[in-house]
Design a protein around this motif. Structure first.
Motif, PDB file in Angstrom:
ATOM      1  N   GLY A   1      60.992 -11.549  40.052  1.00  0.00           N
ATOM      2  CA  GLY A   1      59.733 -12.009  40.627  1.00  0.00           C
ATOM      3  C   GLY A   1      59.226 -11.160  41.773  1.00  0.00           C
ATOM      4  N   THR A   2      59.898 -10.041  42.081  1.00  0.00           N
ATOM      5  CA  THR A   2      59.466  -9.184  43.189  1.00  0.00           C
ATOM      6  C   THR A   2      58.058  -8.651  42.954  1.00  0.00           C
ATOM      7  OG1 THR A   2      61.703  -8.481  43.795  1.00  0.00           O
ATOM      8  CG2 THR A   2      59.906  -6.984  44.374  1.00  0.00           C
ATOM      9  N   THR A   3      57.195  -8.816  43.964  1.00  0.00           N
ATOM     10  CA  THR A   3      55.843  -8.253  43.892  1.00  0.00           C
ATOM     11  C   THR A   3      55.541  -7.340  45.066  1.00  0.00           C
ATOM     12  OG1 THR A   3      54.943 -10.243  44.966  1.00  0.00           O
ATOM     13  CG2 THR A   3      54.862 -10.167  42.561  1.00  0.00           C
ATOM     14  N   ALA A   4      56.467  -7.210  46.017  1.00  0.00           N
ATOM     15  CA  ALA A   4      56.237  -6.322  47.159  1.00  0.00           C
ATOM     16  C   ALA A   4      57.571  -5.828  47.688  1.00  0.00           C
ATOM     17  CB  ALA A   4      55.462  -7.035  48.262  1.00  0.00           C
ATOM     18  N   THR A   5      57.608  -4.549  48.068  1.00  0.00           N
ATOM     19  CA  THR A   5      58.809  -3.949  48.644  1.00  0.00           C
ATOM     20  C   THR A   5      58.409  -3.066  49.815  1.00  0.00           C
ATOM     21  OG1 THR A   5      58.623  -2.209  46.958  1.00  0.00           O
ATOM     22  CG2 THR A   5      60.225  -3.960  46.554  1.00  0.00           C
ATOM     23  N   THR A   6      59.356  -2.826  50.713  1.00  0.00           N
ATOM     24  CA  THR A   6      59.116  -1.899  51.821  1.00  0.00           C
ATOM     25  C   THR A   6      60.447  -1.367  52.333  1.00  0.00           C
ATOM     26  OG1 THR A   6      57.880  -1.575  53.886  1.00  0.00           O
ATOM     27  CG2 THR A   6      59.168  -3.590  53.710  1.00  0.00           C
ATOM     28  N   PHE A   7      60.444  -0.136  52.805  1.00  0.00           N
ATOM     29  CA  PHE A   7      61.616   0.453  53.434  1.00  0.00           C
ATOM     30  C   PHE A   7      61.643   0.122  54.925  1.00  0.00           C
ATOM     31  CE2 PHE A   7      61.664   3.421  49.786  1.00  0.00           C
ATOM     32  CZ  PHE A   7      63.027   3.482  49.527  1.00  0.00           C
ATOM     33  N   SER A   8      62.844   0.050  55.483  1.00  0.00           N
ATOM     34  CA  SER A   8      62.980   0.016  56.933  1.00  0.00           C
ATOM     35  C   SER A   8      62.573   1.386  57.480  1.00  0.00           C
ATOM     36  CB  SER A   8      64.430  -0.295  57.318  1.00  0.00           C
ATOM     37  OG  SER A   8      65.305   0.707  56.809  1.00  0.00           O
ATOM     38  N   PRO A   9      62.223   1.468  58.756  1.00  0.00           N
ATOM     39  CA  PRO A   9      61.757   2.747  59.298  1.00  0.00           C
ATOM     40  C   PRO A   9      62.747   3.897  59.182  1.00  0.00           C
ATOM     41  CG  PRO A   9      61.137   0.960  60.762  1.00  0.00           C
ATOM     42  CD  PRO A   9      62.053   0.366  59.728  1.00  0.00           C
ATOM     43  N   ASP A  10      64.043   3.597  59.097  1.00  0.00           N
ATOM     44  CA  ASP A  10      65.025   4.670  58.949  1.00  0.00           C
ATOM     45  C   ASP A  10      65.344   4.965  57.494  1.00  0.00           C
ATOM     46  OD1 ASP A  10      66.442   2.427  58.292  1.00  0.00           O
ATOM     47  OD2 ASP A  10      68.154   2.853  59.594  1.00  0.00           O
ATOM     48  N   GLY A  11      64.743   4.230  56.561  1.00  0.00           N
ATOM     49  CA  GLY A  11      64.938   4.470  55.145  1.00  0.00           C
ATOM     50  C   GLY A  11      66.240   3.968  54.576  1.00  0.00           C
ATOM     51  N   LYS A  12      67.078   3.320  55.380  1.00  0.00           N
ATOM     52  CA  LYS A  12      68.396   2.902  54.914  1.00  0.00           C
ATOM     53  C   LYS A  12      68.388   1.556  54.208  1.00  0.00           C
ATOM     54  CE  LYS A  12      71.000   5.552  58.353  1.00  0.00           C
ATOM     55  NZ  LYS A  12      71.992   5.489  59.456  1.00  0.00           N
ATOM     56  N   THR A  13      67.367   0.754  54.444  1.00  0.00           N
ATOM     57  CA  THR A  13      67.287  -0.579  53.855  1.00  0.00           C
ATOM     58  C   THR A  13      65.985  -0.726  53.095  1.00  0.00           C
ATOM     59  OG1 THR A  13      68.590  -1.511  55.675  1.00  0.00           O
ATOM     60  CG2 THR A  13      67.366  -3.065  54.302  1.00  0.00           C
ATOM     61  N   LEU A  14      66.078  -1.272  51.893  1.00  0.00           N
ATOM     62  CA  LEU A  14      64.903  -1.608  51.097  1.00  0.00           C
ATOM     63  C   LEU A  14      64.774  -3.121  51.084  1.00  0.00           C
ATOM     64  CD1 LEU A  14      62.616  -0.655  49.186  1.00  0.00           C
ATOM     65  CD2 LEU A  14      64.248  -0.901  47.301  1.00  0.00           C
ATOM     66  N   PHE A  15      63.608  -3.610  51.454  1.00  0.00           N
ATOM     67  CA  PHE A  15      63.337  -5.042  51.451  1.00  0.00           C
ATOM     68  C   PHE A  15      62.459  -5.390  50.252  1.00  0.00           C
ATOM     69  CE2 PHE A  15      63.984  -3.893  55.910  1.00  0.00           C
ATOM     70  CZ  PHE A  15      64.887  -4.851  56.333  1.00  0.00           C
ATOM     71  N   ALA A  16      62.643  -6.589  49.716  1.00  0.00           N
ATOM     72  CA  ALA A  16      61.831  -7.081  48.608  1.00  0.00           C
ATOM     73  C   ALA A  16      61.417  -8.514  48.898  1.00  0.00           C
ATOM     74  CB  ALA A  16      62.605  -7.015  47.294  1.00  0.00           C
ATOM     75  N   ALA A  17      60.212  -8.879  48.452  1.00  0.00           N
ATOM     76  CA  ALA A  17      59.707 -10.231  48.669  1.00  0.00           C
ATOM     77  C   ALA A  17      59.321 -10.863  47.339  1.00  0.00           C
ATOM     78  CB  ALA A  17      58.507 -10.220  49.612  1.00  0.00           C
ATOM     79  N   VAL A  18      59.673 -12.132  47.199  1.00  0.00           N
ATOM     80  CA  VAL A  18      59.403 -12.914  46.000  1.00  0.00           C
ATOM     81  C   VAL A  18      58.741 -14.216  46.414  1.00  0.00           C
ATOM     82  CG1 VAL A  18      60.456 -14.109  44.033  1.00  0.00           C
ATOM     83  CG2 VAL A  18      61.417 -11.931  44.827  1.00  0.00           C
ATOM     84  N   ARG A  19      57.680 -14.586  45.732  1.00  0.00           N
ATOM     85  CA  ARG A  19      57.069 -15.887  46.034  1.00  0.00           C
ATOM     86  C   ARG A  19      57.938 -16.994  45.465  1.00  0.00           C
ATOM     87  NH1 ARG A  19      53.520 -19.570  43.698  1.00  0.00           N
ATOM     88  NH2 ARG A  19      53.214 -18.252  41.856  1.00  0.00           N
ATOM     89  N   ASN A  20      58.233 -17.976  46.314  1.00  0.00           N
ATOM     90  CA  ASN A  20      59.042 -19.125  45.934  1.00  0.00           C
ATOM     91  C   ASN A  20      58.233 -20.370  46.270  1.00  0.00           C
ATOM     92  OD1 ASN A  20      61.006 -20.971  45.333  1.00  0.00           O
ATOM     93  ND2 ASN A  20      62.396 -20.381  46.989  1.00  0.00           N
TER      94      ASN A  20
END
Length: 307
Positions: free
Chosen positions: A268-287
């Motif tokens: 269900g992921t519709t949006a992602t973004t990296f942390s400023p250092d590029g080490k972490t990828l975040f994902a968001a899902v509508r719940n």
């Protein structure tokens, strides 16, 4: 044709069952990825979980976005998530969230920031903040209507509007001029603007797929990736490393979009973004009417639920 198929994502319910200990470890890992990328980008300082003070502050454990989820982005050391009816901000790498009453009904879709100004665009128009948390609708010469996409670097901002196409500002959003009326009306989400070359742009076009420009939005060409893209992000330390998320799949590129490989994201992921250092990828899902946010430090091979 590039192979953008992917293996099925782990069910959201399974991911939500991560233990509190694991959540604290991942939050600590995110916090450890403190960075100092240019342009005034701040630090993520994860708290490792809620405490009594956090509970008392009213921080949202699961941010409210409404019926749709449009955006997840990292700006000036803050994470923003937003959708049809609201937006929220996190200053600790997604562990805790605070609802933004000033974005109630703003339908956040695009966002951009300089060291002094944060802009968020949505159907009602353009919203501006000087502290990253209190937003006011822009009026006068800097106002725009129905902003579907937004991005910027330094004093240069780009905005896509449903009626006027692509708009550009070279004074931090105080004034706008039309750059392209032929393309831009169907952009959505964050427009990526290369800090090393503000003429280089990447955008998700709901009509034409992922597109890129090397001349400040005057001309565009396709960039491949999965169909129906909803969001695109890049590693701020290496802008050739891209992740695009669509309605049915996500993909990653290490060569600026020349080739793509499947990326397994939470279902269900519709949006992602990296942390400023590029080490972490975040994902968001509508719940329901809220957003669930996940973090991965291994390019999507494993994910941990943050909220």
């Amino acid at each position: 044709m590039n192979d953008t198929s992917r293996t099925p994502a782990a069910p959201a319910e399974k991911q939500k069952k991560d233990s509190a200990g694991r959540r604290r470890r991942v939050a600590a890992a995110v916090a450890a990825a403190v960075i100092a990328v240019g342009g005034g980008i701040g630090l993520f300082a994860a708290t490792g979980g809620k405490d009594a003070a956090t509970e008392a502050s009213g921080a949202a454990t699961s941010p409210y976005v409404g019926g749709d989820l449009h955006i997840l982005t990292s700006l000036e050391g803050r994470l923003y998530v937003g959708g049809h009816d609201g937006g929220a901000v996190s200053t600790d790498g997604g562990v805790t969230w605070t609802q933004l009453p000033s974005l109630k009904g703003a339908d956040p879709m695009g966002a951009a920031a300089t060291g002094e100004v944060t802009l968020i665009g949505g159907h009602p128009g353009l919203y501006r903040s000087t502290d990253g948390t209190s937003f006011a609708k822009v009026s006068g010469g800097g106002a725009l209507d129905d902003v579907h996409g937004l991005g910027g670097s330094g004093e240069i901002f780009y905005a896509s509007t449903a009626e006027g196409g692509l708009q550009v500002s070279d004074d931090g959003g105080k004034n706008w001029t039309t750059r392209n009326t032929e393309i831009g009306q169907s952009f959505m989400g964050v427009i990526l603007v290369d800090p090393a070359d503000p003429q280089r742009l990447i955008a998700t076009d709901m009509a034409n797929g992922l597109v890129t420009s090397n001349d400040g939005g005057r001309t565009w060409e396709g960039l491949g990736g999965p169909g129906g893209p909803m969001a695109v992000t890049w590693d701020p330390t290496n802008t050739a490393r891209l992740v695009v998320s669509g309605m049915a799949e996500s993909a990653i590129s290490s060569d600026g979009g020349e080739t793509w490989a499947p990326l397994t994201a939470p279902e269900g992921t519709t949006a992602t973004t990296f942390s400023p250092d590029g080490k972490t990828l975040f994902a968001a899902v509508r719940n329901g009417t809220n957003a669930s946010v996940y973090a991965s430090t291994d390019e999507g091979r494993s994910w941990t639920s943050l909220v």
